[in-house]
Design an enzyme around this catalytic site. Sequence first.
Site, short mmCIF file in Angstrom:
data_model
loop_
_atom_site.label_atom_id
_atom_site.label_comp_id
_atom_site.label_asym_id
_atom_site.label_seq_id
_atom_site.Cartn_x
_atom_site.Cartn_y
_atom_site.Cartn_z
N ARG A 154 11.26 2.75 -0.03
CA ARG A 154 11.24 4.16 0.39
C ARG A 154 12.44 4.90 -0.19
O ARG A 154 13.32 4.30 -0.78
CB ARG A 154 11.28 4.25 1.91
CG ARG A 154 12.39 3.35 2.51
CD ARG A 154 13.11 3.91 3.68
NE ARG A 154 13.73 5.18 3.45
CZ ARG A 154 14.95 5.34 2.91
NH1 ARG A 154 15.64 4.30 2.49
NH2 ARG A 154 15.46 6.56 2.77
N GLY A 155 12.42 6.22 -0.05
CA GLY A 155 13.52 7.03 -0.57
C GLY A 155 13.13 7.61 -1.92
O GLY A 155 12.65 6.86 -2.78
N ALA A 156 13.31 8.90 -2.11
CA ALA A 156 12.77 9.56 -3.29
C ALA A 156 13.12 8.88 -4.62
O ALA A 156 12.22 8.51 -5.39
CB ALA A 156 13.20 11.03 -3.28
N ARG A 159 2.16 8.42 -1.24
CA ARG A 159 2.98 9.35 -0.46
C ARG A 159 3.06 10.66 -1.23
O ARG A 159 3.48 10.67 -2.39
CB ARG A 159 4.39 8.78 -0.21
CG ARG A 159 4.37 7.49 0.60
CD ARG A 159 5.76 7.09 1.05
NE ARG A 159 6.22 7.95 2.15
CZ ARG A 159 7.47 7.98 2.58
NH1 ARG A 159 8.40 7.26 1.99
NH2 ARG A 159 7.82 8.76 3.60
N GLN A 186 15.60 5.63 9.98
CA GLN A 186 16.26 5.27 8.73
C GLN A 186 17.79 5.41 8.87
O GLN A 186 18.55 4.70 8.22
CB GLN A 186 15.78 6.16 7.58
CG GLN A 186 14.37 5.89 7.09
CD GLN A 186 13.33 6.74 7.78
OE1 GLN A 186 13.48 7.06 8.96
NE2 GLN A 186 12.25 7.10 7.08
N ASP A 199 13.62 15.05 -1.14
CA ASP A 199 12.41 14.43 -1.69
C ASP A 199 11.72 15.32 -2.71
O ASP A 199 10.95 14.85 -3.54
CB ASP A 199 11.45 14.09 -0.54
CG ASP A 199 12.03 12.96 0.31
OD1 ASP A 199 12.87 13.24 1.18
OD2 ASP A 199 11.67 11.80 0.05
N ASN A 218 12.92 17.44 2.77
CA ASN A 218 13.65 16.23 3.13
C ASN A 218 13.16 15.76 4.49
O ASN A 218 12.32 16.41 5.12
CB ASN A 218 15.17 16.50 3.13
CG ASN A 218 15.99 15.23 3.10
OD1 ASN A 218 15.78 14.35 2.26
ND2 ASN A 218 16.90 15.10 4.04
N LYS A 219 13.71 14.61 4.93
CA LYS A 219 13.25 14.02 6.18
C LYS A 219 13.22 15.04 7.32
O LYS A 219 14.13 15.86 7.45
CB LYS A 219 14.19 12.87 6.55
CG LYS A 219 13.80 12.07 7.76
CD LYS A 219 12.38 11.55 7.73
CE LYS A 219 12.10 10.80 6.46
NZ LYS A 219 10.68 10.62 6.17
C1 LIG Z 1 17.82 9.82 -1.71
S1 LIG Z 1 16.54 10.76 -1.07
C2 LIG Z 1 15.99 9.77 0.27
C3 LIG Z 1 15.06 10.56 1.15
O1 LIG Z 1 13.88 9.81 1.38
C4 LIG Z 1 13.71 9.71 2.77
O2 LIG Z 1 12.37 9.75 3.15
P1 LIG Z 1 11.61 8.33 3.44
O3 LIG Z 1 12.58 7.45 4.16
O4 LIG Z 1 10.43 8.75 4.26
O5 LIG Z 1 11.23 7.80 2.07
C5 LIG Z 1 14.44 10.89 3.33
O6 LIG Z 1 13.74 12.09 3.16
C6 LIG Z 1 15.68 10.82 2.48
O7 LIG Z 1 16.47 11.95 2.51
#
Ligand SMILES: CSC[C@H]1O[C@H](OP(=O)(O)O)[C@H](O)[C@@H]1O
EC number: 5.3.1.23
Length: 348
Positions: free
Chosen positions: A51-53, A94, A199, A240, A249-250
């Site tokens: 996960r994570g952009a 996603r 997270q 993201d 973002n989250k």
């Molecule tokens: C470095 S950007 C990471 C970004 O991704 C997370 O979303 P997810 O955990 O659902 O993939 C979150 O938006 C973070 O800020």
Amino acid sequence: MKGETTYTIAWDAENNCIIYIDQTLLPGRYEVGRCRTVDELADAIRRLAIRGAPALGIAGAMGVALAAARSGERDPVRFRRDLHRAAEILRSTRPTAVNLGWGIDRVLGAADAAGSVEAAKEAAVREAGAVAEEDEVTCRRIGAFGAELLPERCTVLTHCNAGALACRCWGTALGVVRSAVEAGKDVRVIACETRPLNQGSRLTCWELARDGIDVTLITDSAAAYLMRKGVIDAVIVGADRITRDAVFNKIGTYMHAISARHHGIPFYVAAPVSTFDPARSEADVVVEERDRDELARCGDRVLAPDGAAVLNYAFDATPLDLVDAIVTEVGVLRPPYTESFRLMEGKR
Ligand SMILES: CSC[C@H]1O[C@H](OP(=O)(O)O)[C@H](O)[C@@H]1O
């Protein structure tokens, strides 16, 4: 599979597969997962094991390389068809993080430009490796630019995990923290737990504690009160997707941006150029909605009755006019962002 891996996600050239830290198991268990098929990778992305952009950008790139490397197709037309089918499976996992599609397209383009099937296989694996290696350099540059924004001694609030676990390594928002600490600054981090998948508590606290960086966990809803009490010197988050009018973002990021502006606290976004999507506006972006049980259950515990509907947005949108600076690998962007975006068009 136990073991250690230097990177959050990596290509295992010996076995033509992808290895990754399974983030659903942290912080209690550290296990390295392995994807040998595109379907296995798609499942790991949907489960947020990966996960994570920026990490999704690398996963998309390596996913297309995986399809190419493991294909037994000798006919170039059918080989190319199969690669694009694999890309669509990955793209559908996603919808919000733009990096996923960006990574997929980087490798698809390299494979399509190659002549033979064999050349396309080699080009795909090579380009996926380049995407991953570039991410590490990018995070270090973001970190260096961002560290200059932080005072010698400061407390920084962050939301979700924009750390090494969201990238190949180092991180974006947490990369700024790491670079500032590396430069000798006294940086303490307030990490929001980041409901519903935590997270922040599970991943950000794990990363920073492991690195010996001072981190304190709070509930998401405590952030505004800590700002009111004068505890927070700056807010820094990842992204993201950054459209011409908003930062996706989250979920919960927008709330922090409003609170930060109300309290006169700088609100920073740290993100690579690959996260920018200036051709789109907020209204054009699909915000991922996830399963009700992520909110309504915690293991065997029922947290909400079946009779209650659940709205589980994974992201929100923060208007750019609430963002005091965007830290990228090409420098720190300040409002108005229109000129920055125009200059960036050729760099993505
Ligand atoms: C470095 S950007 C990471 C970004 O991704 C997370 O979303 P997810 O955990 O659902 O993939 C979150 O938006 C973070 O800020």
